[in-house]
Write an enzyme that holds these catalytic residues in place. Structure first.
Site, PDB file in Angstrom:
ATOM      1  N   GLY A  23       0.803  -1.217   0.000  1.00  0.00           N
ATOM      2  CA  GLY A  23       0.000   0.000   0.000  1.00  0.00           C
ATOM      3  C   GLY A  23       0.838   1.270   0.000  1.00  0.00           C
ATOM      4  O   GLY A  23       0.364   2.313   0.447  1.00  0.00           O
ATOM      5  N   SER A  24       2.067   1.195  -0.534  1.00  0.00           N
ATOM      6  CA  SER A  24       2.888   2.420  -0.514  1.00  0.00           C
ATOM      7  C   SER A  24       2.285   3.495  -1.430  1.00  0.00           C
ATOM      8  O   SER A  24       2.377   4.686  -1.122  1.00  0.00           O
ATOM      9  CB  SER A  24       4.341   2.114  -0.887  1.00  0.00           C
ATOM     10  OG  SER A  24       4.448   1.759  -2.236  1.00  0.00           O
ATOM     11  N   ASN A  25       1.649   3.083  -2.527  1.00  0.00           N
ATOM     12  CA  ASN A  25       0.985   4.080  -3.391  1.00  0.00           C
ATOM     13  C   ASN A  25      -0.240   4.671  -2.689  1.00  0.00           C
ATOM     14  O   ASN A  25      -0.529   5.853  -2.835  1.00  0.00           O
ATOM     15  CB  ASN A  25       0.573   3.448  -4.722  1.00  0.00           C
ATOM     16  CG  ASN A  25       1.721   3.439  -5.712  1.00  0.00           C
ATOM     17  OD1 ASN A  25       2.165   4.487  -6.175  1.00  0.00           O
ATOM     18  ND2 ASN A  25       2.230   2.261  -6.016  1.00  0.00           N
ATOM     19  N   HIS A  52       0.444   1.379 -13.212  1.00  0.00           N
ATOM     20  CA  HIS A  52       1.164   0.204 -13.707  1.00  0.00           C
ATOM     21  C   HIS A  52       2.657   0.535 -13.730  1.00  0.00           C
ATOM     22  O   HIS A  52       3.040   1.610 -14.205  1.00  0.00           O
ATOM     23  CB  HIS A  52       0.660  -0.153 -15.114  1.00  0.00           C
ATOM     24  CG  HIS A  52       1.258  -1.406 -15.637  1.00  0.00           C
ATOM     25  ND1 HIS A  52       0.799  -2.661 -15.259  1.00  0.00           N
ATOM     26  CD2 HIS A  52       2.307  -1.619 -16.465  1.00  0.00           C
ATOM     27  CE1 HIS A  52       1.535  -3.582 -15.852  1.00  0.00           C
ATOM     28  NE2 HIS A  52       2.454  -2.973 -16.597  1.00  0.00           N
TER      29      HIS A  52
END
Ligand code: GAR
Length: 200
Positions: free
Chosen positions: A16-18, A113
């Protein structure tokens, strides 16, 4: 006058870094948006933990919880709509989103992506597999792409793209790490662009 804040559901499967980068950018850039839901196919993962720590509602939903795929897809639509969600952001969601969900959010769903689409996209191209394929193809540059989601895997219209160099001694892991840093700036910028587009 108070502006309506765009209500965002983020779909995740992993660290979940984004998701964290989006959450922080919304606050730091004071974007007129708020993350109202974190949906995941995994009950426990970095993204779900971050959501819980930050008071964001979580929804763990997988195909296995339902008798049929259609029931699963309908429950997903309902689960997302229940929160008056305006847009969906896929951030490391490692499942194909059911067509019913895509149809319920036309032009309102983005994906990030870790490559320069249309290259290195499609079924099986996710996470480290993408970077391995980039290295095997001998590319001198790669990057990240934020695109609209349609029924075809990684084929929706590109909203924003940024390049990253491939270095001679790169492994899939070092390349993934460099691309991820790029993603953390790119996704917030793409969100800002989408919000501006929706207001114009
Ligand atoms: C990111 O690199 C994202 O682009 C990729 O998974 C990683 C998730 O990291 N997504 C795909 O490969 C989708 N095809 P995160 O959970 O730390 O954001």
């Amino acid at each position: 006058m108070t502006t309506h804040k765009t209500r965002i559901a983020v779909f995740c499967s992993g660290n979940g870094s984004n998701f964290k980068a989006l959450f922080e950018a919304i606050r730091n850039k004071q974007l007129p948006a708020e993350i109202v839901l974190c949906l995941s196919n995994r009950a426990r993962c970095g993204a779900m933990e971050f959501a819980e720590q930050n008071g964001i509602t979580t929804l763990h939903i997988t195909e296995k919880q339902f008798a049929s795929f259609d029931e699963f897809a309908d429950a997903m639509v309902e689960g997302v709509k229940k929160h008056q969600t305006d847009i969906i952001l896929l951030a490391g969601y490692m499942r194909k989103v059911p067509d019913a969900v895509v149809a319920a959010f036309p032009d309102k769903m983005l994906n990030i992506h870790p490559a320069l689409l249309p290259k290195f996209g499609g079924e099986g191209m996710y996470g480290v597999h993408v970077h391995t394929a980039v290295l095997e193809a001998g590319e001198s540059e790669t990057g990240a792409t934020v695109h609209f989601v349609n029924e075809e895997y990684d084929k929706g219209e590109i909203l924003l793209q940024r390049t990253v160099p491939v270095l001679p001694d790169d492994t899939a892991e070092t390349l993934a790490a460099r691309v991820l840093v790029c993603e953390h700036a790119l996704y917030p910028d793409a969100l800002e662009k989408l919000l501006a587009l929706q207001r114009s």
